[in-house]
Scaffold this motif. Structure first.
Motif, PDB file in Angstrom:
ATOM      1  N   HIS A   1       5.650  -3.851   7.217  1.00 21.53           N
ATOM      2  CA  HIS A   1       6.706  -3.257   6.712  1.00 21.53           C
ATOM      3  C   HIS A   1       8.069  -3.898   6.729  1.00 21.53           C
ATOM      4  CE1 HIS A   1       9.283   0.200   5.275  1.00 21.53           C
ATOM      5  NE2 HIS A   1      10.036  -0.064   6.284  1.00 21.53           N
ATOM      6  N   SER A   2       8.408  -4.602   7.984  1.00 20.00           N
ATOM      7  CA  SER A   2       9.528  -5.259   8.361  1.00 20.00           C
ATOM      8  C   SER A   2       9.699  -6.691   7.564  1.00 20.00           C
ATOM      9  CB  SER A   2       9.577  -5.679   9.649  1.00 20.00           C
ATOM     10  OG  SER A   2      10.592  -6.459  10.047  1.00 20.00           O
ATOM     11  N   LEU A   3       8.499  -7.150   7.127  1.00 25.87           N
ATOM     12  CA  LEU A   3       8.477  -8.336   6.382  1.00 25.87           C
ATOM     13  C   LEU A   3       8.738  -8.121   5.006  1.00 25.87           C
ATOM     14  CD1 LEU A   3       5.642 -10.442   8.249  1.00 25.87           C
ATOM     15  CD2 LEU A   3       8.091 -10.798   8.498  1.00 25.87           C
ATOM     16  N   LEU A   4       8.130  -7.195   4.494  1.00 22.14           N
ATOM     17  CA  LEU A   4       8.013  -6.862   2.977  1.00 22.14           C
ATOM     18  C   LEU A   4       9.377  -6.306   2.615  1.00 22.14           C
ATOM     19  CD1 LEU A   4       4.481  -5.364   2.506  1.00 22.14           C
ATOM     20  CD2 LEU A   4       5.243  -7.432   1.841  1.00 22.14           C
ATOM     21  N   SER A   5      10.156  -5.536   3.550  1.00 24.31           N
ATOM     22  CA  SER A   5      11.344  -5.026   3.341  1.00 24.31           C
ATOM     23  C   SER A   5      12.464  -5.968   2.978  1.00 24.31           C
ATOM     24  CB  SER A   5      11.958  -4.186   4.402  1.00 24.31           C
ATOM     25  OG  SER A   5      12.141  -4.951   5.590  1.00 24.31           O
ATOM     26  N   ARG A   6      12.153  -7.312   3.204  1.00 29.11           N
ATOM     27  CA  ARG A   6      12.960  -8.471   2.886  1.00 29.11           C
ATOM     28  C   ARG A   6      12.667  -8.872   1.699  1.00 29.11           C
ATOM     29  NH1 ARG A   6      11.692 -12.125   8.456  1.00 29.11           N
ATOM     30  NH2 ARG A   6      12.062 -10.507   9.956  1.00 29.11           N
ATOM     31  N   VAL A   7      11.634  -8.877   0.947  1.00 25.21           N
ATOM     32  CA  VAL A   7      11.342  -9.076  -0.376  1.00 25.21           C
ATOM     33  C   VAL A   7      12.564  -8.874  -1.555  1.00 25.21           C
ATOM     34  CG1 VAL A   7       9.873  -9.039  -2.300  1.00 25.21           C
ATOM     35  CG2 VAL A   7       8.890  -9.318  -0.082  1.00 25.21           C
ATOM     36  N   PRO A   8      12.880  -7.600  -1.449  1.00 30.18           N
ATOM     37  CA  PRO A   8      14.147  -7.222  -2.551  1.00 30.18           C
ATOM     38  C   PRO A   8      15.148  -8.242  -2.387  1.00 30.18           C
ATOM     39  CG  PRO A   8      12.974  -5.352  -1.638  1.00 30.18           C
ATOM     40  CD  PRO A   8      12.697  -6.522  -1.008  1.00 30.18           C
ATOM     41  N   ALA A   9      15.605  -8.522  -0.984  1.00 35.10           N
ATOM     42  CA  ALA A   9      16.808  -9.379  -0.918  1.00 35.10           C
ATOM     43  C   ALA A   9      16.444 -10.828  -1.394  1.00 35.10           C
ATOM     44  CB  ALA A   9      17.164  -9.640   0.619  1.00 35.10           C
ATOM     45  N   LEU A  10      15.399 -11.194  -1.240  1.00 36.03           N
ATOM     46  CA  LEU A  10      14.862 -12.757  -1.777  1.00 36.03           C
ATOM     47  C   LEU A  10      14.897 -12.631  -3.400  1.00 36.03           C
ATOM     48  CD1 LEU A  10      11.938 -13.629   0.653  1.00 36.03           C
ATOM     49  CD2 LEU A  10      14.074 -14.292   0.782  1.00 36.03           C
ATOM     50  N   LEU A  11      14.540 -11.577  -3.797  1.00 32.61           N
ATOM     51  CA  LEU A  11      14.742 -11.445  -5.372  1.00 32.61           C
ATOM     52  C   LEU A  11      16.118 -11.618  -5.863  1.00 32.61           C
ATOM     53  CD1 LEU A  11      11.768  -8.885  -6.233  1.00 32.61           C
ATOM     54  CD2 LEU A  11      12.024 -11.193  -7.140  1.00 32.61           C
ATOM     55  N   GLY A  12      17.062 -10.886  -5.083  1.00 34.00           N
ATOM     56  CA  GLY A  12      18.437 -10.802  -5.515  1.00 34.00           C
ATOM     57  C   GLY A  12      18.830 -12.284  -5.388  1.00 34.00           C
TER      58      GLY A  12
ATOM     59  N   GLU B   1       2.511  -8.356  -3.989  1.00 32.55           N
ATOM     60  CA  GLU B   1       2.433  -7.156  -2.822  1.00 32.55           C
ATOM     61  C   GLU B   1       1.214  -6.219  -2.817  1.00 32.55           C
ATOM     62  OE1 GLU B   1       5.652  -4.103  -0.629  1.00 32.55           O
ATOM     63  OE2 GLU B   1       6.333  -5.989  -1.596  1.00 32.55           O
ATOM     64  N   LEU B   2       0.890  -5.527  -3.916  1.00 30.62           N
ATOM     65  CA  LEU B   2      -0.032  -4.762  -4.245  1.00 30.62           C
ATOM     66  C   LEU B   2      -1.340  -5.072  -3.677  1.00 30.62           C
ATOM     67  CD1 LEU B   2      -0.768  -1.755  -5.358  1.00 30.62           C
ATOM     68  CD2 LEU B   2      -1.287  -3.146  -7.261  1.00 30.62           C
ATOM     69  N   ASP B   3      -1.778  -6.460  -3.873  1.00 34.82           N
ATOM     70  CA  ASP B   3      -3.003  -7.283  -3.417  1.00 34.82           C
ATOM     71  C   ASP B   3      -2.937  -7.154  -1.867  1.00 34.82           C
ATOM     72  OD1 ASP B   3      -4.193  -7.317  -5.904  1.00 34.82           O
ATOM     73  OD2 ASP B   3      -3.382  -9.611  -6.202  1.00 34.82           O
ATOM     74  N   VAL B   4      -1.714  -7.542  -1.410  1.00 36.51           N
ATOM     75  CA  VAL B   4      -1.821  -7.481   0.231  1.00 36.51           C
ATOM     76  C   VAL B   4      -1.885  -6.150   0.803  1.00 36.51           C
ATOM     77  CG1 VAL B   4      -0.046  -7.983   2.024  1.00 36.51           C
ATOM     78  CG2 VAL B   4      -0.168  -9.720   0.154  1.00 36.51           C
ATOM     79  N   ARG B   5      -1.422  -5.086   0.306  1.00 40.13           N
ATOM     80  CA  ARG B   5      -1.750  -3.711   0.816  1.00 40.13           C
ATOM     81  C   ARG B   5      -3.053  -3.233   0.552  1.00 40.13           C
ATOM     82  NH1 ARG B   5       3.298  -1.201   2.107  1.00 40.13           N
ATOM     83  NH2 ARG B   5       5.221  -2.229   1.485  1.00 40.13           N
TER      84      ARG B   5
ATOM     85  N   HIS C   1      -5.891  -5.410   0.712  1.00 38.61           N
ATOM     86  CA  HIS C   1      -6.678  -6.068   1.399  1.00 38.61           C
ATOM     87  C   HIS C   1      -7.558  -4.970   2.230  1.00 38.61           C
ATOM     88  CE1 HIS C   1      -4.745 -10.297   0.528  1.00 38.61           C
ATOM     89  NE2 HIS C   1      -5.627  -9.856  -0.545  1.00 38.61           N
ATOM     90  N   PRO C   2      -7.069  -4.259   3.164  1.00 28.96           N
ATOM     91  CA  PRO C   2      -7.767  -3.670   4.034  1.00 28.96           C
ATOM     92  C   PRO C   2      -8.622  -2.557   3.402  1.00 28.96           C
ATOM     93  CG  PRO C   2      -5.582  -3.243   4.404  1.00 28.96           C
ATOM     94  CD  PRO C   2      -5.553  -4.452   3.607  1.00 28.96           C
ATOM     95  N   ILE C   3      -8.108  -1.989   2.426  1.00 26.45           N
ATOM     96  CA  ILE C   3      -8.705  -1.009   1.705  1.00 26.45           C
ATOM     97  C   ILE C   3     -10.089  -1.555   0.966  1.00 26.45           C
ATOM     98  CG2 ILE C   3      -8.497   0.454  -0.584  1.00 26.45           C
ATOM     99  CD1 ILE C   3      -5.873   1.008   0.546  1.00 26.45           C
ATOM    100  N   GLU C   4      -9.858  -2.820   0.516  1.00 31.35           N
ATOM    101  CA  GLU C   4     -11.068  -3.359   0.023  1.00 31.35           C
ATOM    102  C   GLU C   4     -12.039  -3.566   1.026  1.00 31.35           C
ATOM    103  OE1 GLU C   4     -11.667  -3.710  -3.269  1.00 31.35           O
ATOM    104  OE2 GLU C   4      -9.841  -3.475  -4.258  1.00 31.35           O
ATOM    105  N   GLY C   5     -11.504  -4.048   2.121  1.00 37.01           N
ATOM    106  CA  GLY C   5     -12.724  -4.333   3.152  1.00 37.01           C
ATOM    107  C   GLY C   5     -13.583  -2.639   3.481  1.00 37.01           C
ATOM    108  N   LEU C   6     -12.522  -1.947   3.556  1.00 39.90           N
ATOM    109  CA  LEU C   6     -13.339  -0.352   3.951  1.00 39.90           C
ATOM    110  C   LEU C   6     -14.165  -0.125   2.941  1.00 39.90           C
ATOM    111  CD1 LEU C   6     -10.059   1.478   5.382  1.00 39.90           C
ATOM    112  CD2 LEU C   6     -12.132   0.559   6.569  1.00 39.90           C
ATOM    113  N   LEU C   7     -13.908  -0.293   1.492  1.00 45.23           N
ATOM    114  CA  LEU C   7     -14.585   0.077   0.368  1.00 45.23           C
ATOM    115  C   LEU C   7     -15.945  -0.826   0.490  1.00 45.23           C
ATOM    116  CD1 LEU C   7     -12.053   0.219  -2.537  1.00 45.23           C
ATOM    117  CD2 LEU C   7     -13.331   2.005  -1.585  1.00 45.23           C
ATOM    118  N   ALA C   8     -15.889  -2.041   0.819  1.00 45.00           N
ATOM    119  CA  ALA C   8     -16.929  -2.917   0.685  1.00 45.00           C
ATOM    120  C   ALA C   8     -17.842  -2.360   1.971  1.00 45.00           C
ATOM    121  CB  ALA C   8     -16.622  -4.373   1.145  1.00 45.00           C
ATOM    122  N   ALA C   9     -17.487  -1.913   3.011  1.00 47.80           N
ATOM    123  CA  ALA C   9     -18.257  -1.272   3.898  1.00 47.80           C
ATOM    124  C   ALA C   9     -19.091   0.014   3.659  1.00 47.80           C
ATOM    125  CB  ALA C   9     -17.253  -1.108   5.378  1.00 47.80           C
ATOM    126  N   LEU C  10     -18.163   0.621   3.205  1.00 45.94           N
ATOM    127  CA  LEU C  10     -18.651   2.204   2.372  1.00 45.94           C
ATOM    128  C   LEU C  10     -19.577   2.169   1.409  1.00 45.94           C
ATOM    129  CD1 LEU C  10     -15.124   3.803   2.146  1.00 45.94           C
ATOM    130  CD2 LEU C  10     -17.245   4.782   3.669  1.00 45.94           C
TER     131      LEU C  10
END
Length: 242
Positions: free
Chosen positions: A164-175, A224-228, A230-239
């Motif tokens: 969360h801390s790292l991704l919160s910096r993205v809007p400033a970089l875009l600016g 960013e959506l892909d990054v978020r 990643h763990p969900i895709e891992g859980l889906l693969a296990a399920l």
């Protein structure tokens, strides 16, 4: 047309390369090893909790709704909804005219900033809820998968604040990227950067730089959506495995 900075051989994941381009920064040619980075993020309490999840007694299976094709389809629907949210609110073509004063005060970037923050919030809420629900379903399938769910819970609790801390910096970089693209376009036109910063300054055509920026903003949100997910895709693969 504004041109992106030409940097040789940017290394690392696509999202990191993209953010480095927005910041006009160089990436280290020798990034830290994963184990070294994780060592910085895990305090001893978290390390002990993770060790117990990995090596402790297998947890018992729980009772509750299991994973099926309907749940799989619901995950796909939620991701598609987030994709629609990313594209909503951005014009297909830059028909606006932006005044010099608006650029000078960063007012022109404000709608994009709010759009990015809004999509980030939606992604965080949706993926957080979905990840927890998938873990609960995984814990029903077998003791070994219940352990995997427990490990994922520890990893989320440990890494999510850092993420969360790292991704919160993205809007400033875009600016920063927004301003550089605009300045490069004005320079290409051989016009002063801000000919008049008064409130009634005449608006100037957006030029192709805004279309470039809007595409970069979409690309950042998609990455960013892909990054978020990643763990969900891992859980889906296990399920899905039996």
């Amino acid at each position: 047309m504004a041109k992106a900075s030409q940097r040789a051989s940017l290394q690392g994941p696509a999202f990191i390369r993209l953010l480095a381009r927005f910041a006009d920064a160089e990436l280290s040619r020798t990034p830290p090893a994963l184990s070294e980075r994780l060592n910085q993020w895990f305090d001893w309490n978290r390390a002990i909790t993770l060790s117990r999840a990995l090596e402790g007694r297998l947890p018992a299976a729980l009772d509750g709704p299991g994973f099926d094709s309907h749940e799989d389809a619901e995950c796909a629907r939620l991701r598609a909804t987030l994709l629609d949210t990313i594209h909503a609110g951005l014009p297909a073509t830059p028909a606006r005219r932006i005044g010099a004063a608006e650029i000078q005060t960063h007012g022109a970037y404000a709608p994009y900033h709010q759009h990015y923050l809004g999509v980030q919030r939606s992604m965080q809420i949706t993926t957080g809820t979905l990840r927890g629900r998938l873990r609960d379903m995984l814990a029903l399938q077998s003791p070994a998968k219940a352990r995997l769910a427990e490990v994922d819970a520890v990893m989320e609790a440990t890494l999510s604040p850092r993420e969360h801390s790292l991704l919160s910096r993205v809007p400033a970089l875009l600016g920063m990227h927004f301003s550089r693209l605009h300045d490069a376009w004005r320079h290409d036109l051989a016009a002063p950067a801000c000919p008049d910063i008064s409130e009634d300054a005449a608006a100037v055509p957006c030029g192709p730089w805004l279309a470039v920026f809007e595409q970069d903003l979409r690309t950042a949100l998609l990455a960013e959506l892909d990054v978020r997910f990643h763990p969900i895709e891992g859980l889906l693969a296990a399920l899905r495995s039996r």
